[in-house]
Design a protein around this motif. Structure first.
Motif, short mmCIF file in Angstrom:
data_model
loop_
_atom_site.label_atom_id
_atom_site.label_comp_id
_atom_site.label_asym_id
_atom_site.label_seq_id
_atom_site.Cartn_x
_atom_site.Cartn_y
_atom_site.Cartn_z
N UNK A 21 0.87 -1.17 0.00
CA UNK A 21 0.00 0.00 0.00
C UNK A 21 0.91 1.22 0.00
N UNK A 22 0.89 1.95 -1.11
CA UNK A 22 1.69 3.16 -1.25
C UNK A 22 0.84 4.35 -0.80
N UNK A 23 1.21 4.94 0.30
CA UNK A 23 0.45 6.06 0.85
C UNK A 23 1.16 7.36 0.50
N UNK A 24 0.48 8.19 -0.30
CA UNK A 24 1.07 9.45 -0.75
C UNK A 24 0.66 10.57 0.19
N UNK A 25 1.65 11.37 0.57
CA UNK A 25 1.40 12.44 1.53
C UNK A 25 1.38 13.82 0.90
N UNK A 26 1.83 13.94 -0.36
CA UNK A 26 1.84 15.25 -1.01
C UNK A 26 1.98 15.05 -2.50
N UNK A 27 1.50 16.04 -3.27
CA UNK A 27 1.72 16.03 -4.71
C UNK A 27 3.19 16.27 -4.98
N UNK A 28 3.69 15.67 -6.06
CA UNK A 28 5.10 15.82 -6.40
C UNK A 28 5.30 17.11 -7.17
N UNK A 35 -3.00 9.92 1.63
CA UNK A 35 -3.12 9.94 3.08
C UNK A 35 -4.27 10.83 3.51
N UNK A 36 -4.96 10.43 4.57
CA UNK A 36 -6.14 11.18 5.03
C UNK A 36 -5.79 12.61 5.40
N UNK A 37 -4.57 12.85 5.84
CA UNK A 37 -4.15 14.19 6.28
C UNK A 37 -3.48 15.00 5.18
N UNK A 54 -5.20 -0.82 -7.26
CA UNK A 54 -6.30 -0.03 -6.74
C UNK A 54 -5.82 1.39 -6.46
N UNK A 55 -6.62 2.38 -6.87
CA UNK A 55 -6.38 3.79 -6.55
C UNK A 55 -7.51 4.25 -5.64
N UNK A 56 -7.18 4.75 -4.47
CA UNK A 56 -8.24 5.12 -3.53
C UNK A 56 -7.95 6.47 -2.86
N UNK A 57 -9.05 7.19 -2.56
CA UNK A 57 -9.02 8.43 -1.79
C UNK A 57 -8.32 9.58 -2.49
N UNK A 58 -8.24 9.54 -3.81
CA UNK A 58 -7.77 10.71 -4.53
C UNK A 58 -8.81 11.82 -4.46
N UNK A 59 -8.36 13.06 -4.58
CA UNK A 59 -9.31 14.19 -4.53
C UNK A 59 -8.81 15.31 -5.43
N UNK A 60 -9.48 15.47 -6.57
CA UNK A 60 -9.17 16.57 -7.48
C UNK A 60 -9.92 17.80 -7.01
#
Length: 436
Positions: free
Chosen positions: A128-135, A162-164, A186-192
């Protein structure tokens, strides 16, 4: 900074340091925040029988259809545009990058290595790759912009925001050469977010002609777009979804997918997949497709999606292009609100061919609601072949057309029945020839 082993063709090269993501990406196309839902066009509404009081018009015409004419409207404000005089597109070097860990930095660097030159990324299985910020400098993208042909093999992995974390989608795919294939991922919790970008495509945004995405045995779940396409926004590109699931995504229009031509010919094809439990606040809980698009749905049920607002349209599907449903039931979808139309399917000006695909158990609920199963209007055409419309409901004061409500278009029945709908099958009197 990370190291990866790359190879071209059948021979390995030396280990090299993956370049910074920004070094391999051209500046992304305009993300100017559009007007409400990206358009400033005629109201998107329909004429109901004169005896019924009219509600407030439902705002801008998101599907590119004028209330008073059938001709497509102009391109959406902020639409992708061709870039003249740019740097020549580099040829693919067929790189292969194996991601050594489940870390965010390793994932971003690996995709950055192939995003502009093309190649394959193999994720570490089960991560599970959890992203914390846009690159940087991608603004509203969590991963490098795809401008060449890229395949990502997931092996059951998940990429999630990440939720935060600040809001961002995962992938922007830019035409004319961007082409992304996702396998078993699976891609989850993205928000444009409209605040950081254009709010299009909660997980994936296809930007311009030539852009394409293919999902194989993958899932897009729990993603959000402030404007179009909770999971995918396709602006004049091509979407192919195979044995995959789009579920629990949210947007103003196109809770699962929004397809727009922007003067071209956006397409979407679904094979043996599921579109379920998605939500929109204006139209198209599962799918929204604009004038000039082509959508083909094969063995892919559209179930349990919803739209909730005044003038809600198309709990399962809202469309104005050309759509074909083959062995793909439209069931258990809901449009709720005053003047709600089309619990299962809302069709305006476009053509929908429904073959061996039941339209069952859909609901419109609200004052003057119409078309529990199907709402058709503005010279739209619906052709039902070996498809039953049963158990649908239109609820609320003045509701009509529990099964099908045909306001001004054409509905054709071939070996199909419209029965057992509430409060009537096709309006009273019937608005569909051959239905009583």
């Amino acid at each position: 900074m990370n190291y990866f082993r790359l190879y071209s063709g059948s021979t390995y090269a030396n280990d090299i340091r993956a370049p910074p993501e920004g070094a391999l990406m051209r500046p992304s196309i305009s993300r100017a925040i559009p007007l409400l839902m990206g358009v400033a066009l005629a109201p998107f509404g329909v004429v109901t029988p004169s005896a019924v009081a009219q509600g407030t018009p439902p705002g801008p015409d998101l599907l590119g259809v004028s209330q008073s004419a059938n001709a497509p409207a102009g391109p959406v404000a902020g639409a992708p545009s061709a870039e003249a005089g740019g740097t020549p597109h580099p040829p693919s070097r067929a790189l292969v990058v194996n991601v050594p860990s489940c870390g965010e930095n390793d994932l971003q660097s690996a995709i950055g290595a192939v995003a502009a030159v093309g190649g394959t990324v193999n994720l570490k299985p089960g991560c599970t790759y959890t992203l914390t910020d846009a690159t940087p400098p991608n603004d509203d993208n969590g991963l490098p912009v795809i401008t060449n042909t890229v395949t990502i093999n997931g092996n059951g992995d998940t990429i999630t925001r990440a939720a935060t974390a600040a809001n961002f989608r995962f992938f922007e795919i830019d035409g004319p050469h961007g082409n992304l294939t996702l396998n078993i991922l699976t891609l989850s919790n993205g928000h444009a977010s409209g605040g950081l970008g254009n709010g299009r495509g909660g997980a994936i945004w296809l930007a311009g002609p030539g852009s394409a995405v293919t999902l194989n045995s993958s899932g897009l779940t729990g993603n959000t777009a402030d404007t179009f396409g909770g999971a995918i926004d396709n602006d004049n590109g091509a979407v192919s979804v195979n044995t995959s699931t789009l579920s629990g995504n949210r947007a103003n229009a196109g809770g699962g997918v929004f397809v727009s031509p922007f003067g071209g010919s956006g397409t979407a094809t679904f094979n043996a997949s599921r579109i379920t439990g998605n939500h929109a606040t204006v139209l198209g809980g599962g799918i929204a497709a604009a004038v000039g698009t082509t959508v083909t749905v094969n063995v892919t049920p559209v179930t349990g999606n919803d739209v909730t607002s005044t003038n809600a349209q198309g709990g399962g599907i809202a469309q104005a292009g050309t759509m074909t449903l083959n062995a793909s039931g439209v069931t258990g979808n809901t449009a709720t609100g005053t003047n709600a139309q089309g619990g299962g399917l809302f069709n305006i000006t476009g053509t929908v061919r429904i073959t061996s695909s039941p339209v069952n158990g859909n609901t419109v609920n609200g004052t003057n609601s119409r078309g529990g199963g199907i709402f058709n209007t503005a010279s739209g055409r619906v052709v039902l072949t070996s498809s039953q419309v049963t158990g649908n409901r239109a609820l609320g004061t003045g509701a009509a057309g529990g099964g099908v409500f045909n306001a001004s278009g054409t509905v054709t029945l071939t070996a199909s029945r419209i029965t057992g709908n509430q409060p009537d099958n096709c309006g009273s009197p019937s608005t569909v020839p051959g239905c009583s």
